[in-house]
Design a protein around this motif. Structure first.
Motif, PDB file in Angstrom:
ATOM      1  N   TYR A  37     -25.750 -42.846   6.864  1.00  0.00           N
ATOM      2  CA  TYR A  37     -24.804 -41.728   6.977  1.00  0.00           C
ATOM      3  C   TYR A  37     -23.677 -42.072   7.944  1.00  0.00           C
ATOM      4  O   TYR A  37     -22.513 -41.772   7.701  1.00  0.00           O
ATOM      5  N   ILE A  40     -21.301 -44.458   6.233  1.00  0.00           N
ATOM      6  CA  ILE A  40     -20.479 -43.739   5.256  1.00  0.00           C
ATOM      7  C   ILE A  40     -19.363 -42.999   5.986  1.00  0.00           C
ATOM      8  O   ILE A  40     -18.195 -43.056   5.570  1.00  0.00           O
ATOM      9  N   LEU A  69     -19.943 -39.992  -6.299  1.00  0.00           N
ATOM     10  CA  LEU A  69     -21.226 -40.357  -5.690  1.00  0.00           C
ATOM     11  C   LEU A  69     -22.342 -39.400  -6.088  1.00  0.00           C
ATOM     12  O   LEU A  69     -23.495 -39.819  -6.257  1.00  0.00           O
ATOM     13  N   THR A  70     -22.027 -38.115  -6.247  1.00  0.00           N
ATOM     14  CA  THR A  70     -23.043 -37.153  -6.655  1.00  0.00           C
ATOM     15  C   THR A  70     -23.543 -37.466  -8.057  1.00  0.00           C
ATOM     16  O   THR A  70     -24.740 -37.368  -8.330  1.00  0.00           O
ATOM     17  N   PHE A  77     -24.856 -36.596  -1.559  1.00  0.00           N
ATOM     18  CA  PHE A  77     -23.507 -37.130  -1.355  1.00  0.00           C
ATOM     19  C   PHE A  77     -22.459 -36.140  -1.851  1.00  0.00           C
ATOM     20  O   PHE A  77     -21.404 -36.509  -2.335  1.00  0.00           O
ATOM     21  N   LEU A  82     -20.726 -35.385   2.642  1.00  0.00           N
ATOM     22  CA  LEU A  82     -19.771 -36.408   3.063  1.00  0.00           C
ATOM     23  C   LEU A  82     -18.963 -35.939   4.277  1.00  0.00           C
ATOM     24  O   LEU A  82     -18.681 -36.734   5.176  1.00  0.00           O
ATOM     25  N   TYR A  85     -21.201 -36.465   7.211  1.00  0.00           N
ATOM     26  CA  TYR A  85     -21.286 -37.872   7.591  1.00  0.00           C
ATOM     27  C   TYR A  85     -20.024 -38.281   8.350  1.00  0.00           C
ATOM     28  O   TYR A  85     -20.096 -39.019   9.349  1.00  0.00           O
TER      29      TYR A  85
END
Length: 121
Positions: A37, A40, A69-70, A77, A82, A85
């Motif tokens: 995380y 990212i 990403l999902t 994600f 996000l 993160y």
């Protein structure tokens, strides 16, 4: 000692070994997830700022990443994730220091801390 008592001791010892192994595996997986995380978040901040001191506003970076990403990796994600993160990286920009200070905390604990903290940028 009879066979039943001996087997019971061995069984209990093996149960403890398995439980400890599982506990260590979950803890290690949690720390790897936290590092993932953080990385990212770092990459998002790097892309947003593109060498500038402050991020450019109005970009759709996180929204676009979340969609892609999902689909590929699932709900961990999402847009919200996000953003978390990214915030995590901004608050704890030095991962080594963060691990040294809060190495035993889970992602849930860190999210609670982040609610109270202000990111550096």
């Amino acid at each position: 000692m009879n066979e039943l008592a001996t087997n019971g001791n061995v069984l209990n010892d093996i149960r403890k070994i398995i439980e400890e192994g599982r506990r260590q595996a979950y803890a290690a997986a949690g720390q790897i997830a936290i590092a993932t995380y953080w990385n990212i978040g770092r990459r998002i901040v790097e892309e947003e700022q593109q060498g500038q001191e402050r991020a450019r506003y109005g970009t759709k970076l996180i929204a676009n990443l979340a969609k892609q990403l999902t689909l590929e990796f699932g709900p961990g994600f999402s847009y919200r994730s996000l953003n978390e993160y990214r915030r995590f990286y901004l608050i704890f920009s030095n991962l080594e220091i963060m691990h040294a200070r809060v190495h035993n905390l889970t992602w849930s604990h860190l999210r609670i801390i982040m609610r109270e903290a202000s990111p550096a940028s």
